[in-house]
Motif scaffolding. Structure first.
Motif, PDB file in Angstrom:
ATOM      1  N   HIS A  54      -5.431 -31.219   2.381  1.00 38.18           N
ATOM      2  CA  HIS A  54      -4.137 -31.731   1.928  1.00 38.18           C
ATOM      3  C   HIS A  54      -4.369 -32.757   0.821  1.00 38.18           C
ATOM      4  N   ARG A  56      -3.452 -35.624   0.597  1.00 39.69           N
ATOM      5  CA  ARG A  56      -3.714 -36.947   1.186  1.00 39.69           C
ATOM      6  C   ARG A  56      -5.092 -37.023   1.837  1.00 39.69           C
ATOM      7  N   THR A  58      -6.575 -34.944   4.300  1.00 40.91           N
ATOM      8  CA  THR A  58      -6.791 -34.375   5.632  1.00 40.91           C
ATOM      9  C   THR A  58      -7.056 -32.879   5.539  1.00 40.91           C
ATOM     10  N   THR A  75      -6.100 -26.607  13.821  1.00 43.69           N
ATOM     11  CA  THR A  75      -6.218 -27.526  14.954  1.00 43.69           C
ATOM     12  C   THR A  75      -5.907 -26.781  16.247  1.00 43.69           C
ATOM     13  N   ARG A 116       0.451 -25.354  10.341  1.00 50.27           N
ATOM     14  CA  ARG A 116      -0.535 -26.430  10.257  1.00 50.27           C
ATOM     15  C   ARG A 116      -0.112 -27.475   9.228  1.00 50.27           C
ATOM     16  N   PHE A 120       0.932 -31.426  10.163  1.00 51.06           N
ATOM     17  CA  PHE A 120       0.344 -32.619   9.555  1.00 51.06           C
ATOM     18  C   PHE A 120       1.413 -33.472   8.886  1.00 51.06           C
ATOM     19  N   GLU A 121       2.237 -32.858   8.027  1.00 57.86           N
ATOM     20  CA  GLU A 121       3.194 -33.629   7.250  1.00 57.86           C
ATOM     21  C   GLU A 121       4.318 -34.229   8.097  1.00 57.86           C
ATOM     22  N   GLY A 124       2.104 -35.782  11.795  1.00 58.34           N
ATOM     23  CA  GLY A 124       0.923 -36.610  11.613  1.00 58.34           C
ATOM     24  C   GLY A 124      -0.318 -36.124  12.350  1.00 58.34           C
ATOM     25  N   VAL A 125      -0.368 -34.823  12.686  1.00 61.59           N
ATOM     26  CA  VAL A 125      -1.527 -34.294  13.395  1.00 61.59           C
ATOM     27  C   VAL A 125      -2.672 -34.144  12.400  1.00 61.59           C
ATOM     28  N   ASN A 126      -3.729 -34.921  12.628  1.00 60.22           N
ATOM     29  CA  ASN A 126      -4.897 -34.888  11.755  1.00 60.22           C
ATOM     30  C   ASN A 126      -5.851 -33.785  12.184  1.00 60.22           C
ATOM     31  N   TRP A 127      -6.966 -33.681  11.482  1.00 57.27           N
ATOM     32  CA  TRP A 127      -7.993 -32.696  11.805  1.00 57.27           C
ATOM     33  C   TRP A 127      -8.668 -33.084  13.093  1.00 57.27           C
TER      34      TRP A 127
END
Length: 128
Positions: A54, A56, A58, A75, A116, A120-121, A124-127
């Protein structure tokens, strides 16, 4: 597979060039699918595998080549969102095995990539 005219090869293109078929063909198909679904993502090699990142920073997803299959890895939560549709496919923590000798479930993978990104966006689920 060569990159579009006027573009510079990415690290993933170099990764693909080192592969033999059918791995090269399957990973090129996955690369194109992800490029279409996640056009803002940048491509990088993370932990030895092609990853889509991404803006940002991630990791959104990764792909990888293995002896008899490719992996499409998101994820665990993104994979679980499609658990019913993944029945019949071998999966891991966040990965889906895509045997080279069977058709790729393209529509499902496209939806997983979009999920996915939203995960994330919006959540806020990160890797992993």
């Amino acid at each position: 597979m060569t990159p579009p005219t006027g573009s510079r090869p990415t690290m993933i293109d170099e990764y693909l060039a080192a592969l033999e078929d059918p791995a090269r063909t399957r990973l090129a198909e996955l690369q194109n699918l992800v490029r279409e679904e996640l056009p803002e993502a940048t491509e990088a090699i993370k932990w030895g595998s092609p990853a889509f990142v991404h803006p940002r920073g991630t990791i959104l997803l990764a792909i990888s080549a293995h002896k008899a299959h490719a992996n499409f890895t998101v994820t665990p939560s993104a994979k679980e969102a499609f658990a019913d549709e993944l029945e019949g496919l071998e999966t891991g923590k966040g990965s889906v095995k895509l045997p080279y000798d069977t058709p790729m479930p393209e529509d499902l993978l496209r939806r997983m990539a979009r999920h996915r990104l939203a995960e994330f966006e919006q959540d806020g689920v990160n890797w992993m």
